[in-house]
Every structure is written in C-alpha cells, then in structure tokens.
Design a protein around this motif. Structure first.
Motif, PDB file in Angstrom:
ATOM      1  N   GLY A  71       0.779  -1.233   0.000  1.00 16.75           N
ATOM      2  CA  GLY A  71       0.000   0.000   0.000  1.00 16.75           C
ATOM      3  C   GLY A  71       0.811   1.282   0.000  1.00 16.75           C
ATOM      4  O   GLY A  71       0.247   2.369   0.138  1.00 16.75           O
ATOM      5  N   TRP A  72       2.133   1.190  -0.162  1.00 14.36           N
ATOM      6  CA  TRP A  72       3.006   2.370  -0.077  1.00 14.36           C
ATOM      7  C   TRP A  72       2.568   3.482  -1.027  1.00 14.36           C
ATOM      8  O   TRP A  72       2.529   4.649  -0.655  1.00 14.36           O
ATOM      9  CB  TRP A  72       4.446   1.949  -0.363  1.00 14.36           C
ATOM     10  CG  TRP A  72       5.466   2.995  -0.073  1.00 14.36           C
ATOM     11  CD1 TRP A  72       6.186   3.718  -0.992  1.00 14.36           C
ATOM     12  CD2 TRP A  72       5.916   3.467   1.200  1.00 14.36           C
ATOM     13  NE1 TRP A  72       7.045   4.590  -0.377  1.00 14.36           N
ATOM     14  CE2 TRP A  72       6.896   4.444   0.981  1.00 14.36           C
ATOM     15  CE3 TRP A  72       5.572   3.141   2.507  1.00 14.36           C
ATOM     16  CZ2 TRP A  72       7.540   5.104   2.017  1.00 14.36           C
ATOM     17  CZ3 TRP A  72       6.225   3.810   3.550  1.00 14.36           C
ATOM     18  CH2 TRP A  72       7.194   4.770   3.292  1.00 14.36           C
ATOM     19  N   ASP A  73       2.224   3.120  -2.258  1.00 13.11           N
ATOM     20  CA  ASP A  73       1.849   4.139  -3.250  1.00 13.11           C
ATOM     21  C   ASP A  73       0.522   4.819  -2.926  1.00 13.11           C
ATOM     22  O   ASP A  73       0.228   5.881  -3.483  1.00 13.11           O
ATOM     23  CB  ASP A  73       1.778   3.530  -4.650  1.00 13.11           C
ATOM     24  CG  ASP A  73       3.152   3.243  -5.235  1.00 13.11           C
ATOM     25  OD1 ASP A  73       4.170   3.583  -4.592  1.00 13.11           O
ATOM     26  OD2 ASP A  73       3.213   2.689  -6.348  1.00 13.11           O
ATOM     27  N   GLN A  74      -0.269   4.240  -2.043  1.00 16.56           N
ATOM     28  CA  GLN A  74      -1.550   4.851  -1.685  1.00 16.56           C
ATOM     29  C   GLN A  74      -1.442   5.791  -0.480  1.00 16.56           C
ATOM     30  O   GLN A  74      -2.391   6.487  -0.146  1.00 16.56           O
ATOM     31  CB  GLN A  74      -2.602   3.762  -1.390  1.00 16.56           C
ATOM     32  CG  GLN A  74      -3.119   3.062  -2.644  1.00 16.56           C
ATOM     33  CD  GLN A  74      -2.080   2.151  -3.290  1.00 16.56           C
ATOM     34  OE1 GLN A  74      -1.478   1.325  -2.619  1.00 16.56           O
ATOM     35  NE2 GLN A  74      -1.870   2.313  -4.579  1.00 16.56           N
ATOM     36  N   ILE A  75      -0.289   5.830   0.158  1.00 15.23           N
ATOM     37  CA  ILE A  75      -0.079   6.739   1.297  1.00 15.23           C
ATOM     38  C   ILE A  75       0.340   8.093   0.730  1.00 15.23           C
ATOM     39  O   ILE A  75       1.389   8.201   0.094  1.00 15.23           O
ATOM     40  CB  ILE A  75       1.010   6.213   2.251  1.00 15.23           C
ATOM     41  CG1 ILE A  75       0.630   4.840   2.803  1.00 15.23           C
ATOM     42  CG2 ILE A  75       1.249   7.212   3.389  1.00 15.23           C
ATOM     43  CD1 ILE A  75       1.774   4.146   3.544  1.00 15.23           C
ATOM     44  N   PRO A  76      -0.489   9.145   0.920  1.00 11.24           N
ATOM     45  CA  PRO A  76      -0.126  10.450   0.355  1.00 11.24           C
ATOM     46  C   PRO A  76       1.255  10.913   0.832  1.00 11.24           C
ATOM     47  O   PRO A  76       1.530  10.973   2.029  1.00 11.24           O
ATOM     48  CB  PRO A  76      -1.228  11.380   0.875  1.00 11.24           C
ATOM     49  CG  PRO A  76      -2.392  10.472   1.124  1.00 11.24           C
ATOM     50  CD  PRO A  76      -1.779   9.177   1.605  1.00 11.24           C
ATOM     51  N   GLY A  77       2.114  11.198  -0.132  1.00  9.64           N
ATOM     52  CA  GLY A  77       3.443  11.716   0.174  1.00  9.64           C
ATOM     53  C   GLY A  77       4.504  10.683   0.467  1.00  9.64           C
ATOM     54  O   GLY A  77       5.661  11.035   0.671  1.00  9.64           O
TER      55      GLY A  77
END
Length: 189
Positions: A71-77
């Motif tokens: 889910g790294w890419d879904q965490i803003p920033g």
C-alpha cells in the motif's frame, strides 16, 4: 522492483494535504541531536548550516530488488524518496553555491542509508534517525507503515541553528529540489 521503478513516480499518486503538522516549526532552535551520517561521521544539525543547511526529511528510500511496503503508493506523500534525492543530487552545486549545506534524513538504519547514498552517487550525506529523536524533540510529523513510524516528507531550512523555513507538505518530490533552490535565490536577493 528494479532501480528504474524507484526513479520514476507513478502518475496517479495521491497528493498530501497540509494537515498543519509542521506549522509550529519555523523559528524553533534546532536541538543538539548527533546523527550517524553516510560520510562516516556524526552530524549535529544544531551546528550545521553556517549560513544555511537544507535538510530534506523523507520516509524511506526503496532498495532495488526489495518490494515496497504493501500500500506504499496509496499513502499520500510516501512515494518518491529516490527521485527527491536525485533532484538534490542534480541541484547540489547550485544549492551549495548559495551557501547551503545539504542533508537527507530518514528513520532508516545507517546501512540502508549507505546503500542509497552509494547507489545514487549522492555528493552529500544521508543521516539516520532510526530512533526518531528529532520527531520527539521537534514534533516532526510521522506516520505508521510497515509496523513502524516513519517521517512524513518535509524540508527544513536551518539558518544559524534555527529553523528559518519549512516546506510541508512536499509534492511532487521529484521537483522539490528546484523549489528549494528558487526559495534560496529569493532569500539571497
């Protein structure tokens, strides 16, 4: 993942919003917190930056061949630490010509920082704050990922031991070094 994947930002990354978590930082005195650096020395940011230090703080540089956290890419920033470091590398001479020392900082362990600094051929040290000492002393914003706290992306401009300016949130990270360079030019004018 290959190194090339880390060097590119996906087009659909969520944009971080300013949650006010860094509003208190401008004007604070940098505390004395010696941190291990990829240069092999220990750096105390309270003594750095005469006249200025640029400290870009980031969550985690990916390692080639090791998948990013779920889910790294879904965490803003969260995504973009490698492109951000590459931007500071590519603008390093311009930044130092304006009197700024450059440092990258994350909560990653020194061996992870050393791998990234060598792979990216960074001309400046990366600092390891694995215990999040600066988060505790300054109230730097963090988030949880991979069962541990990580720094939210921000950049501190330190002038004479005091936080002069804060960039937060930082987006897109691959354009951030140019943004800092523009700010330094305006400050010098």
């Amino acid at each position: 993942m290959t190194a090339a994947n880390y060097e590119q930002l996906p087009a659909d990354l969520p944009v971080p919003e300013d949650d006010g978590a860094a509003d208190h930082l401008p004007g604070l005195v940098m505390p004395s917190v010696p941190l291990p650096a990829t240069s092999g020395s220990t750096i105390d940011l309270a003594q750095a930056g005469r006249p200025r230090a640029i400290v870009y703080v980031y969550p985690m540089t990916g390692t080639p061949g090791v998948p990013l956290l779920e889910g790294w890419d879904q965490i803003p920033g969260a995504r973009g630490c490698t492109p951000e470091s590459m931007g500071f590398r590519d603008r390093y001479e311009e930044l130092t010509a304006l009197g700024a020392e450059v440092f990258g900082l994350s909560s990653q362990d020194p061996p992870d920082q050393a791998e990234a600094a060598a792979r990216l051929k960074l001309p400046f040290p990366l600092l390891s704050d694995a215990g999040l000492a600066l988060a505790g002393r300054l109230g730097l914003p963090t988030f949880e990922a991979g069962d541990r706290p990580r720094y939210k992306r921000l950049t501190l401009v330190i002038n004479g031991g005091q936080i002069e300016h804060v960039f937060y949130p930082v987006f897109p990270p691959d354009k951030h070094a140019a943004e800092v360079l523009d700010w330094l030019r305006q400050a010098a004018a």
